[in-house]
Scaffold this active site. Structure first.
Site, PDB file in Angstrom:
ATOM      1  N   ASN A  23      -2.896  -6.479   1.628  1.00 34.62           N
ATOM      2  CA  ASN A  23      -2.590  -7.826   1.123  1.00 34.62           C
ATOM      3  C   ASN A  23      -3.849  -8.673   1.258  1.00 34.62           C
ATOM      4  O   ASN A  23      -4.782  -8.300   1.975  1.00 34.62           O
ATOM      5  CB  ASN A  23      -1.403  -8.432   1.863  1.00 34.62           C
ATOM      6  CG  ASN A  23      -1.596  -8.397   3.359  1.00 34.62           C
ATOM      7  OD1 ASN A  23      -2.498  -9.042   3.901  1.00 34.62           O
ATOM      8  ND2 ASN A  23      -0.782  -7.608   4.044  1.00 34.62           N
ATOM      9  N   GLY A  31       4.776  -0.791   4.782  1.00 32.51           N
ATOM     10  CA  GLY A  31       4.498   0.228   3.775  1.00 32.51           C
ATOM     11  C   GLY A  31       3.278   1.065   4.120  1.00 32.51           C
ATOM     12  O   GLY A  31       3.051   1.422   5.280  1.00 32.51           O
ATOM     13  N   ASP A  33       0.207   0.253   4.124  1.00 30.77           N
ATOM     14  CA  ASP A  33      -0.738  -0.498   4.961  1.00 30.77           C
ATOM     15  C   ASP A  33      -0.420  -0.269   6.448  1.00 30.77           C
ATOM     16  O   ASP A  33      -1.318   0.041   7.257  1.00 30.77           O
ATOM     17  CB  ASP A  33      -0.604  -1.988   4.595  1.00 30.77           C
ATOM     18  CG  ASP A  33      -1.752  -2.854   5.085  1.00 30.77           C
ATOM     19  OD1 ASP A  33      -2.744  -2.304   5.603  1.00 30.77           O
ATOM     20  OD2 ASP A  33      -1.648  -4.089   4.944  1.00 30.77           O
TER      21      ASP A  33
HETATM   22  P1  ADP Z   1       2.566  -2.911  -2.185  1.00 31.88           P
HETATM   23  O1  ADP Z   1       2.725  -4.084  -1.257  1.00 31.88           O
HETATM   24  O2  ADP Z   1       1.192  -2.867  -2.838  1.00 31.88           O
HETATM   25  O3  ADP Z   1       3.677  -2.793  -3.157  1.00 31.88           O
HETATM   26  P2  ADP Z   1       3.671  -0.836  -0.405  1.00 31.88           P
HETATM   27  O4  ADP Z   1       3.004  -0.225   0.752  1.00 31.88           O
HETATM   28  O5  ADP Z   1       4.877  -1.674  -0.163  1.00 31.88           O
HETATM   29  O6  ADP Z   1       2.531  -1.627  -1.218  1.00 31.88           O
HETATM   30  O7  ADP Z   1       4.103   0.309  -1.418  1.00 31.88           O
HETATM   31  C1  ADP Z   1       3.197   1.018  -2.237  1.00 31.88           C
HETATM   32  C2  ADP Z   1       3.633   2.471  -2.358  1.00 31.88           C
HETATM   33  O8  ADP Z   1       3.187   3.179  -1.191  1.00 31.88           O
HETATM   34  C3  ADP Z   1       5.149   2.699  -2.427  1.00 31.88           C
HETATM   35  O9  ADP Z   1       5.409   3.663  -3.438  1.00 31.88           O
HETATM   36  C4  ADP Z   1       5.469   3.261  -1.050  1.00 31.88           C
HETATM   37  O10 ADP Z   1       6.595   4.137  -1.088  1.00 31.88           O
HETATM   38  C5  ADP Z   1       4.224   4.047  -0.757  1.00 31.88           C
HETATM   39  N1  ADP Z   1       3.956   4.460   0.632  1.00 31.88           N
HETATM   40  C6  ADP Z   1       4.460   3.968   1.790  1.00 31.88           C
HETATM   41  N2  ADP Z   1       3.973   4.646   2.842  1.00 31.88           N
HETATM   42  C7  ADP Z   1       3.129   5.588   2.351  1.00 31.88           C
HETATM   43  C8  ADP Z   1       2.334   6.625   2.912  1.00 31.88           C
HETATM   44  N3  ADP Z   1       2.277   6.833   4.242  1.00 31.88           N
HETATM   45  N4  ADP Z   1       1.594   7.421   2.077  1.00 31.88           N
HETATM   46  C9  ADP Z   1       1.627   7.221   0.745  1.00 31.88           C
HETATM   47  N5  ADP Z   1       2.353   6.275   0.150  1.00 31.88           N
HETATM   48  C10 ADP Z   1       3.107   5.473   0.932  1.00 31.88           C
END
Ligand code: ADP
Length: 161
Positions: A23, A31, A33
């Site tokens: 962010n 997520g 991050d």
């Molecule tokens: P944003 O805020 O940019 O939408 P998010 O982290 O909420 O980012 O989600 C982005 C994507 O990353 C989603 O499809 C989520 O399921 C995925 N995600 C979450 N954890 C992991 C991980 N450990 N490895 C790969 N992708 C992930």
């Protein structure tokens, strides 16, 4: 160059540069991050404190701490607000910023999560199309999309066809 699609946890797959969906405050979140900071350890946040933040559509680089990589590129995708606020261009720009960093640093491999399609609400089919279109243009030899769920994987698989 090659583009590959994997189902899995981006923190577990060795590459030279792992892209984070950060962010604009660069102070961590949920997520992917959260997963990156948990697995990478505190050095990543320590390095991020040197930045004031990062505008939407761009990216900053840190080391990768304990992750199986050299760098993390913290990219800031747009929050989806209906599609008329320039989200498509901002999403493309977030991917482009990471490719530019990778090319400048001479990385041979880079992995991307599905930027903006989690908490930021970007419709997955459209986001996948943009991601693939931009990543196709890179000179980095290997680009991976590391996708966390089957539904999203299907969208990237369709976009790659
Ligand atoms: P944003 O805020 O940019 O939408 P998010 O982290 O909420 O980012 O989600 C982005 C994507 O990353 C989603 O499809 C989520 O399921 C995925 N995600 C979450 N954890 C992991 C991980 N450990 N490895 C790969 N992708 C992930």
């Amino acid at each position: 160059m090659a583009i590959e699609l994997r189902l899995g946890d981006i923190t577990k797959i060795p590459v030279e540069a792992i892209v984070n969906a950060a962010n604009s405050g660069l102070r961590g979140g949920g997520g992917v991050d959260g997963a990156i900071h948990r697995a990478g350890g505190p050095s990543i946040m320590q390095e991020l404190r040197a930045y004031k933040g990062c505008p939407t559509g761009s990216a900053v680089v840190t080391g990768a701490g304990l992750l199986p990589a050299k760098y993390v590129f913290h990219a800031v995708g747009p929050v989806y607000m209906g599609g008329r606020g320039g989200e498509a261009e901002l999403l493309a720009s977030a991917y482009r910023s990471c490719l530019r960093l990778g090319e400048e640093l001479g990385v041979k491999s880079i992995s991307f999560p599905s930027i903006s399609t989690g908490a930021y609400g970007y419709p997955v089919a459209e986001a996948a199309r943009i991601a693939v279109e931009v990543v196709k243009t890179t000179s980095i030899p290997l680009a991976l999309f590391v996708i966390f769920d089957e539904q999203t994987l299907k969208a990237y698989s369709a976009a790659l066809e």
